[in-house]
Motif scaffolding. Structure first.
Motif, PDB file in Angstrom:
ATOM      1  N   LEU A  27       0.815  -1.368  -0.034  1.00  0.00           N
ATOM      2  CA  LEU A  27       0.031  -0.124   0.067  1.00  0.00           C
ATOM      3  C   LEU A  27       0.864   1.294  -0.040  1.00  0.00           C
ATOM      4  N   TYR A  28       0.827   1.916  -0.997  1.00  0.00           N
ATOM      5  CA  TYR A  28       1.829   3.082  -1.139  1.00  0.00           C
ATOM      6  C   TYR A  28       0.957   4.374  -1.478  1.00  0.00           C
ATOM      7  N   PHE A  29       1.253   5.421  -0.533  1.00  0.00           N
ATOM      8  CA  PHE A  29       0.609   6.854  -0.476  1.00  0.00           C
ATOM      9  C   PHE A  29       1.534   7.677  -1.154  1.00  0.00           C
ATOM     10  N   TYR A  30       1.013   8.645  -2.258  1.00  0.00           N
ATOM     11  CA  TYR A  30       1.554   9.503  -2.539  1.00  0.00           C
ATOM     12  C   TYR A  30       1.010  10.648  -2.732  1.00  0.00           C
ATOM     13  N   PRO A  31       1.496  11.933  -3.087  1.00  0.00           N
ATOM     14  CA  PRO A  31       0.824  13.210  -2.841  1.00  0.00           C
ATOM     15  C   PRO A  31      -0.235  13.532  -4.180  1.00  0.00           C
ATOM     16  N   LYS A  32       0.111  13.273  -5.317  1.00  0.00           N
ATOM     17  CA  LYS A  32      -0.681  13.801  -6.529  1.00  0.00           C
ATOM     18  C   LYS A  32      -0.404  13.049  -7.778  1.00  0.00           C
ATOM     19  N   ASP A  33      -1.407  12.854  -8.661  1.00  0.00           N
ATOM     20  CA  ASP A  33      -1.355  12.200 -10.090  1.00  0.00           C
ATOM     21  C   ASP A  33      -0.821  13.052 -10.818  1.00  0.00           C
ATOM     22  N   ASN A  34      -0.006  12.751 -11.778  1.00  0.00           N
ATOM     23  CA  ASN A  34       0.572  13.449 -12.890  1.00  0.00           C
ATOM     24  C   ASN A  34       1.518  14.505 -12.628  1.00  0.00           C
ATOM     25  N   THR A  35       2.225  14.305 -11.421  1.00  0.00           N
ATOM     26  CA  THR A  35       3.282  15.158 -10.928  1.00  0.00           C
ATOM     27  C   THR A  35       4.688  14.327 -11.030  1.00  0.00           C
ATOM     28  N   CYS A  38       5.550  11.491  -8.440  1.00  0.00           N
ATOM     29  CA  CYS A  38       4.461  10.559  -8.366  1.00  0.00           C
ATOM     30  C   CYS A  38       4.362   9.769  -9.672  1.00  0.00           C
ATOM     31  N   THR A  39       4.525  10.228 -10.830  1.00  0.00           N
ATOM     32  CA  THR A  39       4.522   9.689 -12.002  1.00  0.00           C
ATOM     33  C   THR A  39       5.766   8.771 -11.970  1.00  0.00           C
ATOM     34  N   THR A  40       6.942   8.999 -11.554  1.00  0.00           N
ATOM     35  CA  THR A  40       8.090   8.268 -11.457  1.00  0.00           C
ATOM     36  C   THR A  40       7.925   7.095 -10.729  1.00  0.00           C
ATOM     37  N   GLU A  41       7.198   7.229  -9.469  1.00  0.00           N
ATOM     38  CA  GLU A  41       7.079   6.180  -8.558  1.00  0.00           C
ATOM     39  C   GLU A  41       6.220   5.164  -9.027  1.00  0.00           C
ATOM     40  N   ALA A  42       5.070   5.786  -9.747  1.00  0.00           N
ATOM     41  CA  ALA A  42       4.013   5.006 -10.037  1.00  0.00           C
ATOM     42  C   ALA A  42       4.566   3.869 -11.122  1.00  0.00           C
ATOM     43  N   GLN A  43       5.381   4.591 -12.418  1.00  0.00           N
ATOM     44  CA  GLN A  43       6.078   3.748 -13.258  1.00  0.00           C
ATOM     45  C   GLN A  43       6.975   2.709 -12.550  1.00  0.00           C
ATOM     46  N   SER A 114       4.772   7.630   1.584  1.00  0.00           N
ATOM     47  CA  SER A 114       5.084   6.457   2.335  1.00  0.00           C
ATOM     48  C   SER A 114       4.361   4.877   1.747  1.00  0.00           C
ATOM     49  N   THR A 115       5.009   4.070   2.177  1.00  0.00           N
ATOM     50  CA  THR A 115       4.676   2.922   1.684  1.00  0.00           C
ATOM     51  C   THR A 115       4.634   1.714   2.931  1.00  0.00           C
ATOM     52  N   PHE A 116       3.562   0.850   2.917  1.00  0.00           N
ATOM     53  CA  PHE A 116       3.507  -0.273   3.791  1.00  0.00           C
ATOM     54  C   PHE A 116       3.362  -1.504   3.255  1.00  0.00           C
ATOM     55  N   VAL A 117       4.041  -2.605   3.697  1.00  0.00           N
ATOM     56  CA  VAL A 117       3.649  -3.993   3.309  1.00  0.00           C
ATOM     57  C   VAL A 117       2.779  -4.613   4.437  1.00  0.00           C
ATOM     58  N   GLY A 130       8.350   9.203   4.272  1.00  0.00           N
ATOM     59  CA  GLY A 130       9.178  10.245   3.959  1.00  0.00           C
ATOM     60  C   GLY A 130      10.427   9.776   3.020  1.00  0.00           C
ATOM     61  N   LEU A 131       9.861   8.872   2.275  1.00  0.00           N
ATOM     62  CA  LEU A 131      10.806   8.138   1.314  1.00  0.00           C
ATOM     63  C   LEU A 131      11.346   8.911   0.120  1.00  0.00           C
ATOM     64  N   LYS A 132      12.493   8.630  -0.664  1.00  0.00           N
ATOM     65  CA  LYS A 132      12.927   9.237  -1.930  1.00  0.00           C
ATOM     66  C   LYS A 132      12.216   7.884  -2.789  1.00  0.00           C
ATOM     67  N   VAL A 133      11.887   8.502  -4.082  1.00  0.00           N
ATOM     68  CA  VAL A 133      11.580   8.102  -5.198  1.00  0.00           C
ATOM     69  C   VAL A 133      12.544   6.777  -5.804  1.00  0.00           C
ATOM     70  N   PRO A 134      13.749   7.435  -6.188  1.00  0.00           N
ATOM     71  CA  PRO A 134      14.481   6.482  -6.776  1.00  0.00           C
ATOM     72  C   PRO A 134      15.137   5.235  -6.198  1.00  0.00           C
TER      73      PRO A 134
END
Length: 147
Positions: A27-35, A38-43, A114-117, A130-134
Motif C-alpha cells: 500500500l503506497y501513499f503518494y501526493p498527487k497524480d501526474n506530478t 509521483c509519476t516516476t514512483e507509479a512507473q 509512504s509505503t506499507f507492506v 518520507g521516502l525518496k522515489v529513486p
C-alpha cells in the motif's frame, strides 16, 4: 504501527478495496497524480508489477485525487494496479501520512510519501515514511521477495 486498520475505500476500475483481506499488499501513499515524483514512483511500481505478483503481492496506490483523475493517470501510464481515491483523507489519517510540508516557501498540508507492506492477516511487516522515489520500488520488491 503494527496492524493495518480495517477500511474499505473506492478505487479505480469500479472497485471497493478492503484491507486487510487475506492478500499480501503493498500500500503506497503518494501526493498527487501526474506530478513528476509521483509519476516516476507509479512507473517504477508498474515496471516491477510482474515481479511483485510472482511474489504473491498486489500493489495499491492511495492519494487524495478523484477517481476520475486516478482513472486518467492509470490509463496514461498503463498502471496495472488499482488506485484508491481518498479525498476526505480517511485512509491517509488511519496511516498518519498527512504532514505539514514546505512547498515553494509555504507550509502546506499534504501526503508524506509512504509505503506499507501488509500481510494477509493485517500485520504491517514493514513501513517506509518520507521516502525518496529513486530505487524505492526495487527496495520494496527486495523486501517482499526476501520474506
Amino acid at each position: 504501527m503494527d496492524t493495518c486498520p480495517t477500511f474499505t475505500a473506492p478505487a479505480t476500475s469500479g472497485q471497493q478495496i478492503t484491507l486487510p483481506d487475506g492478500q499480501l499488499t503493498v500500500l503506497y501513499f503518494y501526493p498527487k497524480d501526474n506530478t513528476p515524483g509521483c509519476t516516476t514512483e507509479a512507473q517504477a511500481f508498474r515496471d516491477q508489477h510482474v515481479a511483485f505478483a510472482a511474489a504473491g503481492a498486489r500493489i495499491v496506490g492511495v492519494s487524495r485525487d478523484s477517481l476520475k483523475s486516478h482513472e486518467n493517470f492509470k490509463a496514461k501510464f498503463e498502471l496495472p494496479f488499482e488506485l484508491i481515491s481518498d479525498p476526505e483523507e480517511t485512509v491517509c489519517n488511519l496511516f498518519a501520512v498527512m504532514k505539514l510540508k514546505n512547498m515553494y516557501g509555504k507550509q502546506v498540508r499534504g501526503i508524506e510519501r509512504s509505503t506499507f507492506v501488509i500481510d494477509g492477516a493485517g500485520k504491517i511487516l514493514r513501513e517506509w515514511r518520507g521516502l525518496k522515489v529513486p530505487g524505492h520500488a526495487e527496495e520494496v520488491l527486495a523486501f517482499v521477495t526476501s520474506r
